[in-house]
Design an enzyme around this catalytic site. Sequence first.
Site, PDB file in Angstrom:
ATOM      1  N   GLY A 174     -10.648  -1.649  11.565  1.00 32.18           N
ATOM      2  CA  GLY A 174     -11.845  -1.052  11.857  1.00 32.18           C
ATOM      3  C   GLY A 174     -13.003  -0.043  10.940  1.00 32.18           C
ATOM      4  O   GLY A 174     -13.284  -0.204   9.354  1.00 32.18           O
ATOM      5  N   SER A 175     -13.762   0.732  11.566  1.00 27.85           N
ATOM      6  CA  SER A 175     -14.773   1.338  10.416  1.00 27.85           C
ATOM      7  C   SER A 175     -14.309   2.426  10.124  1.00 27.85           C
ATOM      8  O   SER A 175     -14.577   3.553   9.088  1.00 27.85           O
ATOM      9  CB  SER A 175     -15.330   1.870  12.172  1.00 27.85           C
ATOM     10  OG  SER A 175     -16.121   1.166  12.551  1.00 27.85           O
ATOM     11  N   VAL A 176     -12.789   2.501  10.114  1.00 30.52           N
ATOM     12  CA  VAL A 176     -12.288   3.799   9.431  1.00 30.52           C
ATOM     13  C   VAL A 176     -12.505   3.264   7.912  1.00 30.52           C
ATOM     14  O   VAL A 176     -12.626   4.363   6.731  1.00 30.52           O
ATOM     15  CB  VAL A 176     -10.759   3.229   9.639  1.00 30.52           C
ATOM     16  CG1 VAL A 176     -10.293   4.438   9.122  1.00 30.52           C
ATOM     17  CG2 VAL A 176     -10.281   5.087  10.733  1.00 30.52           C
TER      18      VAL A 176
END
Length: 564
Positions: A278-280
């Site tokens: 995801g946004s990592v």
Amino acid sequence: MGLSNTANPNDPAPGLPGRNRLRLVMLGFAVCFALIAGRAGQLSMLAPDVTRTARSDTYRMPRPDIVDRNGVLLASDIQIASLWANPRKIIDVEEAIELLTAVAPELDAKVLHKKLTKDRAFVWLKREVSPAQQRAIHNQGVPGVGFRNETVRVYPMGRLAAHTLGYVDVDSHGLSGMEKFLDDQGALYTASLSDPERRTSLPAQLSLDVRVQHALASEIQKAINHFKAKAGAGVVIDVNTAEVLAMVSLPDFNPNKPKHAQEQIRMNRVTSGVYELGSVIKAVTFAMALDAGVTNLQGRYDARYPLVIGRARINDFHAQKRILTVPEVFLHSSNIGTARMALDVGLEGHQAFLRKVGLFERMITEIPEAAAPLLPKRWSKLATVTAAFGHGFAVQPLQGAAVTASLLNGGRLIRPTFLKREHDTVGGFAKQVIKPQTSEQLRYLFRLNAKKGTARKAAGQALGYRVGGKTGTAEKVIIGRYSKNHRLTSFIGGFPMDDPKYVVLVMLDEPQPVKGTYGYATSGWNAVPTAGKVISRIAPLLGVQPKFDEEELAKLCCLLYTSD
């Protein structure tokens, strides 16, 4: 004339030929023994290295002890008896079965009967007999039954670091983790050059710190219980050496009794699993765009409307519906703004950067269980857009942590290791992937996100340790489709951000909304505060001194006041 009994002095002495033959035989034996003794002396005194080396080459050395970076014992061999029998010497099979099962009730009488009636000279009855059982069976005096000492691998810390250590089979062959690595490297067959008669191996010293390992495992288990998660995982890495100080994947197993180790739920999620983080992954996209010069910290991106690519519409979870600066794109984790950055770099440039940081390849460490990344079958414009914010391709969590370490340590990508590594040897492993100036900008964004963005709860749990990080909440694929009710939440960050030394990754698999999260189950409500608790526990152990700014001092005073 009569016969005379007087001997002729000119005749040979009586019996002389027999004595000569005897002397000759004795001389021959003496010469033979002398030759044999001389050859034996030559072999033992003049060429000891040849004979001993030959023997060492065929001798299976004991497994080396495994210790953590501070010398704490994690795995070792002990000698223990195993029970065997010679069925041909058993006088009364039924009596033998009755006596043996009385001492060892875990033995199955039917199985024993089958073994003891075989026409064989050797059968195993029970491996790893306790000393008390050995004494009792010995005192029974059952004919044809005996014991043989075997080497057994023991793990004094039990479950702690099970996935890193791995385990062995009943014949002491490594089956997973560092145990298999030691076998594959031939560590069990290498004799000491300085002492060829030595029958022990030097310990294998890992990069792990059992104190950090325990703290990480403890906090992840608490988070699993509190947020009713299916599983959890985490890793702590030294950003300057890429040494893995702790790796946790729960549920785990006990390497002393590894019968459940192969269950899917107990897999090592950090290296043998691949996930959409995801946004990592947005941090990687920011590093790419800033390093390529297509934007800077003063740049702006239009996030007023969804980004349309073909039939796909890209939206923001925390939609601001306005033009965002680059720091605001990071703070609000804007999918739209991050996707536009990737498009500015271009499809080929995006792929080239992901290759450069290793996200297109299987990452190899000493742990043999390593999964390859899952990539889009066709790298289209939509693939670039979704990959920019961590959707549509999956990597090992350890890979994500290693790349993040490179974003914070000045831009040097270093392959992680589970063996203790000296600082002065790191140069040979490092690869410059971004400029040092870009790394400084990433450190600023990470710290800003912990102070004002989605990672605030991490900084709040670890006051004084200058935490910075990026959050991620990814929908899981269930029966071929993304499910909004099944999430993988994660946080990846570093500390202290004024001089980053350690990267921490925390993942929770399908956490649920609980009291105090107001119906939310995204990363900021579970993985982020869990990471903050981990950092607050391990920072003092690692010698990181706290420094408080005015805002943190006010929070600390408030906490102390309310606790009183």
